[in-house]
Scaffold this active site. Sequence first.
Site, PDB file in Angstrom:
ATOM      1  CD  GLN A 192      -2.816   1.297   0.292  1.00 50.80           C
ATOM      2  OE1 GLN A 192      -3.497   0.323   0.001  1.00 50.80           O
ATOM      3  NE2 GLN A 192      -2.952   2.458  -0.337  1.00 50.80           N
ATOM      4  NE  ARG A 252      -1.906  -1.744  -3.080  1.00 53.30           N
ATOM      5  CZ  ARG A 252      -2.633  -2.511  -2.272  1.00 53.30           C
ATOM      6  NH1 ARG A 252      -3.678  -2.001  -1.645  1.00 53.30           N
ATOM      7  NH2 ARG A 252      -2.298  -3.778  -2.044  1.00 53.30           N
TER       8      ARG A 252
HETATM    9  N1   CP Z   1      -6.129  -1.078   0.468  1.00 51.30           N
HETATM   10  C1   CP Z   1      -6.280  -2.408   0.325  1.00 51.30           C
HETATM   11  O1   CP Z   1      -5.359  -3.186   0.546  1.00 51.30           O
HETATM   12  O2   CP Z   1      -7.513  -2.798  -0.074  1.00 51.30           O
HETATM   13  P1   CP Z   1      -8.079  -4.299  -0.122  1.00 51.30           P
HETATM   14  O3   CP Z   1      -8.286  -4.743   1.291  1.00 51.30           O
HETATM   15  O4   CP Z   1      -9.355  -4.166  -0.887  1.00 51.30           O
HETATM   16  O5   CP Z   1      -7.073  -5.170  -0.814  1.00 51.30           O
END
Ligand code: CP
Length: 311
Positions: free
Chosen positions: A137, A297
């Site tokens: 992230q 991402r």
């Molecule tokens: N921000 C993130 O990791 O989202 P998810 O939980 O949807 O993968």
Amino acid sequence: MILLKGKDFLTLADFGQDEIYQILAKATELKRLHRLGKSTRLLDGKSVALIFEKPSTRTRVSFEAGISQLGAHPIVLYGRDLQLGRGETIEDTGRVLSRYVDAIIVRTFKQGDLEKLAKAASVPIVNGLTDEFHPCQILADFLTILEKKDRLAGLNLAYVGDGNNVCHSLILGACHVGLNVSIATPPGYEPNEWVVERAKKAVRNFNHKIYTTNNPKEAVLKADIIYTDVWTSMGQEEEAQERKKILAPYQINSELLSLAKPDALVMHCLPAHRGEEITEDIMESSNCVVFDQAENRLHAQKALLSLLIGD
Ligand code: CP
Ligand code: NVA
């Protein structure tokens, strides 16, 4: 240039300034090619396994799409469908999967399990989120900040809310790139002490600041970036009601945002709970860059994988 090939990506503690900037530069290049509709097949013929023991939208889809765009084959596995769920050890799982695939991305609970897997596996292991860290992230977040502000070093980032996995990875990443961080959490919800101490040690070498407080107004004063995350992380559902009460004063709303710089970015790793950690109007304001973060991402993780397992 530091060679990243063959490395694990478990926390940002093990990746320094050069490694992070190398990934960000590669991500920028891959994003440019992607937008031009050009091929980014750097991993032709390879396979990558993705193990999910918690739900996911962004991590799963961005990795799966990104791996395909790189010319590799993604294999998504849910914990409940693996023999792992019936008692096979994490070590044996890692040893077996290493015979089939070129890297393993894992979303699980304990960071310790990820470390055990990394020790046993002979291919790179990538942390797709644990209770303690979420380093992928932060690569996307840094790419977003760079795109919007042209730099990372010297900017002031205020993290407001729960001192959780995202907060930990932000702290560890920020110290490598010279982002100043102020963290405001309620008492008892502070980030882990060792994470802050580790960052403070690194900060001493770089001359940048890390600051923790229980006062959200103090943290966001003149901030270039305000960052928040859910108050109840996956696995903490039983505490949700209590957390809502305790974290209510830490909501990102127009009053809090008015204390930051007028062009401050508002960031959130998503999923967001509008009306809890962030208000609807701030989510929809021009300061808010959460969907750019989500997009990045894809590009940041493609860059990471191409450097870890590319030829
Ligand atoms: N921000 C993130 O990791 O989202 P998810 O939980 O949807 O993968
Ligand atoms: N802190 C959140 C992040 C979700 C991407 C969680 O662990 O649920």
